[in-house]
Design a protein around this motif. Structure first.
Motif, mmCIF file in Angstrom:
data_model
loop_
_atom_site.group_PDB
_atom_site.id
_atom_site.type_symbol
_atom_site.label_atom_id
_atom_site.label_comp_id
_atom_site.label_asym_id
_atom_site.label_seq_id
_atom_site.Cartn_x
_atom_site.Cartn_y
_atom_site.Cartn_z
ATOM 1 N N GLY A 243 68.313 93.097 48.412
ATOM 2 C CA GLY A 243 68.710 93.834 49.610
ATOM 3 C C GLY A 243 67.633 93.824 50.660
ATOM 4 N N HIS A 244 67.993 94.207 51.870
ATOM 5 C CA HIS A 244 67.054 94.225 52.987
ATOM 6 C C HIS A 244 65.950 95.241 52.753
ATOM 7 C CE1 HIS A 244 69.550 91.597 55.381
ATOM 8 N NE2 HIS A 244 70.580 92.420 55.296
ATOM 9 N N GLY A 245 64.718 94.841 53.069
ATOM 10 C CA GLY A 245 63.599 95.767 52.952
ATOM 11 C C GLY A 245 63.438 96.642 54.181
ATOM 12 N N GLU A 246 63.780 96.100 55.372
ATOM 13 C CA GLU A 246 63.663 96.861 56.616
ATOM 14 C C GLU A 246 65.050 97.128 57.155
ATOM 15 O OE1 GLU A 246 63.169 99.098 58.956
ATOM 16 O OE2 GLU A 246 61.084 98.390 58.930
ATOM 17 N N ASN A 247 65.418 98.406 57.181
ATOM 18 C CA ASN A 247 66.759 98.792 57.621
ATOM 19 C C ASN A 247 66.748 99.614 58.904
ATOM 20 O OD1 ASN A 247 68.612 98.061 55.120
ATOM 21 N ND2 ASN A 247 66.718 98.904 54.311
ATOM 22 N N PHE A 248 65.563 99.847 59.469
ATOM 23 C CA PHE A 248 65.437 100.700 60.664
ATOM 24 C C PHE A 248 66.155 102.030 60.431
ATOM 25 C CE2 PHE A 248 65.395 96.245 62.138
ATOM 26 C CZ PHE A 248 64.082 96.196 62.560
ATOM 27 N N SER A 249 65.920 102.569 59.246
ATOM 28 C CA SER A 249 66.546 103.821 58.843
ATOM 29 C C SER A 249 65.495 104.912 58.774
ATOM 30 C CB SER A 249 67.216 103.648 57.472
ATOM 31 O OG SER A 249 66.257 103.273 56.497
ATOM 32 N N TRP A 250 65.951 106.133 58.634
ATOM 33 C CA TRP A 250 65.032 107.259 58.481
ATOM 34 C C TRP A 250 65.782 108.393 57.785
ATOM 35 C CZ3 TRP A 250 67.855 105.978 62.566
ATOM 36 C CH2 TRP A 250 68.423 106.956 63.386
ATOM 37 N N ASN A 251 65.032 109.261 57.111
ATOM 38 C CA ASN A 251 65.716 110.214 56.227
ATOM 39 C C ASN A 251 65.859 111.618 56.798
ATOM 40 O OD1 ASN A 251 63.196 111.478 55.886
ATOM 41 N ND2 ASN A 251 62.737 110.292 54.036
ATOM 42 N N ASN A 252 65.365 111.830 58.028
ATOM 43 C CA ASN A 252 65.529 113.127 58.677
ATOM 44 C C ASN A 252 64.981 114.291 57.864
ATOM 45 O OD1 ASN A 252 67.094 112.941 61.369
ATOM 46 N ND2 ASN A 252 68.165 111.499 60.044
ATOM 47 N N GLY A 253 63.908 114.029 57.139
ATOM 48 C CA GLY A 253 63.197 115.109 56.482
ATOM 49 C C GLY A 253 63.382 115.234 54.987
ATOM 50 N N ALA A 254 64.295 114.435 54.407
ATOM 51 C CA ALA A 254 64.511 114.498 52.954
ATOM 52 C C ALA A 254 65.175 113.210 52.512
ATOM 53 C CB ALA A 254 65.376 115.701 52.576
ATOM 54 N N GLU A 255 64.563 112.514 51.566
ATOM 55 C CA GLU A 255 65.132 111.260 51.075
ATOM 56 C C GLU A 255 66.373 111.551 50.235
ATOM 57 O OE1 GLU A 255 64.651 106.898 50.626
ATOM 58 O OE2 GLU A 255 64.009 108.439 52.041
ATOM 59 N N GLY A 256 67.499 110.946 50.648
ATOM 60 C CA GLY A 256 68.726 111.087 49.878
ATOM 61 C C GLY A 256 69.497 112.353 50.187
ATOM 62 N N THR A 257 70.200 112.863 49.199
ATOM 63 C CA THR A 257 71.007 114.062 49.398
ATOM 64 C C THR A 257 70.112 115.263 49.661
ATOM 65 O OG1 THR A 257 71.030 114.471 47.017
ATOM 66 C CG2 THR A 257 72.858 113.195 47.937
ATOM 67 N N SER A 258 70.646 116.201 50.404
ATOM 68 C CA SER A 258 69.876 117.395 50.757
ATOM 69 C C SER A 258 70.823 118.559 50.980
ATOM 70 C CB SER A 258 69.061 117.140 52.034
ATOM 71 O OG SER A 258 68.409 118.319 52.450
ATOM 72 N N GLU A 259 70.324 119.747 50.688
ATOM 73 C CA GLU A 259 71.085 120.963 50.983
ATOM 74 C C GLU A 259 70.430 121.764 52.101
ATOM 75 O OE1 GLU A 259 71.627 123.174 47.417
ATOM 76 O OE2 GLU A 259 72.737 121.590 46.381
ATOM 77 N N ASP A 260 69.376 121.215 52.680
ATOM 78 C CA ASP A 260 68.674 121.902 53.770
ATOM 79 C C ASP A 260 69.558 121.880 55.017
ATOM 80 O OD1 ASP A 260 67.062 122.499 56.013
ATOM 81 O OD2 ASP A 260 65.263 121.821 54.974
ATOM 82 N N TYR B 203 68.130 107.818 54.085
ATOM 83 C CA TYR B 203 67.228 107.065 53.216
ATOM 84 C C TYR B 203 66.293 106.207 54.068
ATOM 85 C CZ TYR B 203 70.407 108.280 49.412
ATOM 86 O OH TYR B 203 71.180 108.964 48.499
ATOM 87 N N GLU B 204 65.024 106.371 53.831
ATOM 88 C CA GLU B 204 64.053 105.508 54.502
ATOM 89 C C GLU B 204 63.882 104.198 53.750
ATOM 90 O OE1 GLU B 204 59.463 105.719 56.227
ATOM 91 O OE2 GLU B 204 60.399 107.487 55.307
ATOM 92 N N HIS B 205 64.138 104.234 52.435
ATOM 93 C CA HIS B 205 63.957 103.051 51.596
ATOM 94 C C HIS B 205 65.222 102.784 50.795
ATOM 95 C CE1 HIS B 205 59.710 103.352 52.578
ATOM 96 N NE2 HIS B 205 59.713 104.606 52.148
ATOM 97 N N ARG B 206 65.447 101.535 50.433
ATOM 98 C CA ARG B 206 66.591 101.158 49.610
ATOM 99 C C ARG B 206 66.440 101.724 48.194
ATOM 100 N NH1 ARG B 206 64.422 94.967 49.691
ATOM 101 N NH2 ARG B 206 62.759 95.241 48.150
#
Length: 586
Positions: A429-446, A414-417
Motif C-alpha cells: 500500500g501507499h506510504g504517503e497518503n497526505f492524511s492526518w488523524n486529527n488528534g487520535a490515530e484510528g477510532t476515537s470517542e473524543d 489515520y496518519e499511517h497505513r
C-alpha cells in the motif's frame, strides 16, 4: 456461430475438449494459419482447450496438453477460478481445477443509444460484492451480485446522490494471487483477470443476461454504467504463475524483453503487449461485446498507460484510433487510469482529447490543502479544472478517495497505513497518503476529535462538489465508510471492504445529497475565464490575492492543528451562479 476458432500460432496441435459432467471428449482442431478451428459445440455445452507443443518457458513456450485452457473469447464460465500450485506444474492435469466455458446462443444486440452519462456529473465507484453484502433490504441470495444493483433500495440511494454513472470495479472472472490462499485470504477487488469477456460467476451468476438486465434498470433511472476493465496484465502472473489461457496458447500476447524475460510494467508479473495486433483486436472485440450485448456506456481502464506502450508510451498509439473508429465504441465514455510502474509510466494529461483521466493530482493537492501544507492558490487551480495539467480541455475525473488507498473517513483518522491483515508486514500500500488523524490515530470517542473529522469531511466533500470537471465518489464515502486504516484492502473480502449500511452516518449522507442536488443544477464542464473568480468584495482574484489572508471573506491557518476556513471567498459568477456558501471547516 458455426465455427469455434482460437489463436495458437506456435502450437503443434490443439484439442477442443467437450464436457458432459466430468466426462471429457477431445476433438482435434484444424489449423488455418495462426488459428485453429472446429465445429462450434451446441449451445449449453461446456468446453475447454488443450494445446500440444514444446515446453520451454525460458523461450516462451508453455505447451502442456495436461493443462485445460480457457477460451480467451469465452463470455460465460461454469465456475470461478481457484488457485492451486498444480496450475503451474508441468504434466499435472488441471481439468478438476479450471472452469469450463459455456457455449451460448448468439446474443441479441441492445439498441445502440447515446451514453447515459454527462460530463461534469458524478461517477460512483462500486465494489459490486462489497457494496451489498451487508444491505439488509436486498434479498440474501442477491447480495454481492450485479443483480443487486437493480434493487429498488439501491436505485433509490443512487438517485438520492444524483449519480450520473456507476463505475463497477472488475466483474470479469479473476483468480487469486498465489500468495493469498496460504494466508487464508482471497482477492476482493477483481484486478487479476484471466480472460477479458467472461463474467465472474460469483458476482454475476446469471451471466450476460444478469448484467444486461441490471444495466437496463439503471438506465431506466437515468444512470449510466461504466465497467472497470483490466487489459494491462492477466492472472497468469510471472514465470512461476499458472497456465490458464493465453500462456498455454499464444504466449506472444505478453510483452517480453530482448532476452525473453517477461516485462512487468504492471507489478503483477506480466504485461499484455499492445504492439501485438491480436491483443488489440481482442480488446476492441471485448469492448464491443459489452456495448452490443449489455448496453454498457463506457469503460475505465486500469493502468491504462500499458495500452499505449510499444514499448514506450505513445499518445497516438494504434489502440486509440481503433477504438475511435468502431461504430459501437466511438461515442462511449473512455476513462484512463493514466499510469503504470514502467519507465515513463506516469502520463496524466497525455491521453487522447476525448478520453477522461483519473486525476490523482487533485486528490493529493486537495488533501494537502486541508491538511495544511498547500496554498489556496493551488486549491483554486484544482477546483477550476487543473488547467496546468489539461489546458482548457476539461477531461479530469476528480476524486478525494478511490478503492486504492484510504477511504475519505480514514484519510481524516489515520496518519499511517494499517495493513497488517494483508499478511505483508504492513509493507504494502501507499506510504504517503497526505492524511492526518486529527488528534487520535484510528477510532476515537473524543468529541473534539470527532467534530474536527466531521467538519473536514464536509469541507473536502464541498470542495469536490464545487470542482470543475467530472467528479467521482467511492461507494460509502458519502456516509463515512472506514477500512480501519487499511489502504490496500484488495485481499479483504470481509467486513473491512463490505459497506456497512446499518452503521452509516446518515447526517453526512444527507449533506452529500444536498451537495449533489446543488451541483446537478449547474454546469461544471467549462474552465472559468479570467475575471470569473472573485473575493466576496467583488474584486477579481489574482495570484497575490489568492495567498493573502486579508482578502475579504477569506481566512485560513496553515500552521496549526487544523486548517480553518470560514468561506474561501471564491465566487465563480459564470458560467454558473450560486450562493456564496464557500467551504467551511470549524
Amino acid at each position: 456461430m458455426t465455427q469455434l476458432s482460437v489463436r495458437a500460432p506456435r502450437a503443434e496441435a490443439v484439442m477442443l475438449c467437450l464436457f458432459e459432467g466430468e466426462t471429457e471428449t477431445r476433438v482435434p482442431m484444424v489449423r488455418g494459419g495462426d488459428d485453429w478451428s472446429a465445429k462450434a459445440p451446441a449451445p449449453g455445452t461446456r468446453y475447454g482447450l488443450r494445446a500440444q507443443g514444446e515446453w520451454a518457458p525460458e523461450r516462451g513456450l508453455w505447451f502442456d496438453p495436461a493443462k485445460l485452457l480457457v477460451d480467451p473469447r469465452a463470455v460465460e464460465l461454469d465456475r470461478p477460478f481457484t488457485y492451486s500450485p498444480a496450475l503451474s506444474q508441468y504434466g499435472v492435469d488441471t481439468a478438476p481445477l479450471v472452469p469450463r466455458a459455456v457455449m451460448l446462443e448468439p446474443l441479441p444486440d441492445v439498441p445502440l443509444q447515446p451514453p447515459h452519462f454527462t460530463r461534469g456529473g458524478l461517477i460512483y465507484e462500486v465494489n459490486v460484492r462489497g457494496f451489498t453484502m451487508l444491505h439488509t433490504d436486498v434479498p440474501e441470495a442477491q447480495r454481492g451480485t450485479v443483480a443487486a444493483l437493480a434493487h429498488p433500495a439501491v436505485l433509490a440511494h443512487l438517485e438520492k446522490l444524483r449519480v450520473s454513472a456507476v463505475e463497477l470495479m472488475p466483474i470479469t472472472a479473476w483468480i487469486d494471487e498465489r500468495h493469498l490462499p496460504p494466508l487464508g485470504l482471497r482477492n476482493a477487488w477483481g484486478y487479476n483477470p484471466v480472460v477479458p469477456m467472461a463474467l465472474d460467476p460469483r458476482l454475476c451468476p446469471g451471466g450476460v443476461a444478469e448484467l444486461r438486465e441490471a444495466v437496463a434498470a439503471l438506465h431506466a433511472r437515468g444512470i449510466g454504467v461504466i465497467l472497470d476493465l483490466v487489459f494491462n496484465h492477466t492472472g497468469e502472473s510471472d514465470i512461476l504463475g499458472p497456465v490458464l489461457s493465453f500462456r498455454g496458447l499464444d504466449n506472444a500476447a505478453y510483452a517480453h524483453a530482448p532476452d525473453g524475460s517477461l516485462i512487468n510494467d504492471t507489478g503483477c508479473g506480466n504485461t499484455l503487449d499492445f504492439a501485438y495486433a491480436a491483443v488489440r483486436a481482442l480488446v476492441v472485440d471485448t469492448l464491443r461485446h459489452f456495448v452490443r450485448h449489455c448496453g454498457i456506456d463506457g469503460f475505465r481502464f486500469d493502468l491504462a498507460t500499458v495500452m499505449a506502450r510499444g514499448p514506450g508510451f505513445a499518445a497516438d498509439a494504434p489502440i486509440f484510433a481503433e477504438i475511435a473508429a468502431d461504430p459501437w465504441l466511438a461515442d462511449r465514455v473512455m476513462i484512463a487510469e493514466p499510469w503504470d510502474i514502467g519507465p515513463g509510466g506516469y502520463q496524466l494529461g497525455r491521453f487522447p482529447a476525448h478520453w477522461l483521466e483519473w486525476n490523482d493530482r487533485y486528490r493529493d493537492d486537495v488533501r494537502r490543502f486541508w491538511r495544511g501544507d498547500a496554498g489556496v492558490g493551488l486549491l483554486a487551480t484544482r477546483i477550476a479544472g487543473c488547467s496546468d495539467i489539461f489546458g482548457k480541455d476539461c477531461r479530469a475525473v476528480n476524486y478525494l478517495a478511490a478503492h486504492d488507498g484510504f477511504t475519505l473517513a480514514d484519510t481524516l483518522a489515520y496518519e499511517h497505513r494499517h495493513n497488517h491483515a494483508n499478511g505483508e508486514d504492513n509493507r504494502d500500500g501507499h506510504g504517503e497518503n497526505f492524511s492526518w488523524n486529527n488528534g487520535a490515530e484510528g477510532t476515537s470517542e473524543d468529541p473534539q476529535v470527532l467534530a474536527r473529522r466531521a467538519a473536514f469531511a464536509r469541507a473536502m466533500l464541498g470542495t469536490l462538489f464545487v470542482s470543475t470537471g467530472t467528479i467521482m465518489l467511492t461507494a460509502g464515502d458519502e456516509f463515512g465508510r472506514s477500512q480501519q486504516g487499511n489502504n490496500n484492502a484488495y485481499a479483504q473480502d470481509n467486513a473491512v471492504t463490505w459497506v456497512d449500511w446499518e452503521g452509516r452516518d446518515r447526517a453526512l449522507e444527507d449533506h452529500v445529497a444536498a451537495l449533489a442536488a446543488w451541483r446537478a443544477q449547474r454546469d461544471f464542464t467549462q474552465f472559468p475565464d479570467e475575471g470569473e473568480w472573485r473575493a466576496l468584495d467583488g474584486v477579481p482574484m489574482d495570484a497575490a490575492r489568492w495567498e493573502d489572508p486579508a482578502t475579504p471573506g477569506f481566512s485560513w491557518e496553515a500552521k496549526g492543528e487544523a486548517v480553518r476556513s470560514t468561506g474561501l471567498g471564491i465566487d465563480r459568477t459564470a458560467p454558473w451562479a450560486g450562493p456564496r456558501g464557500g467551504i467551511e471547516a470549524r
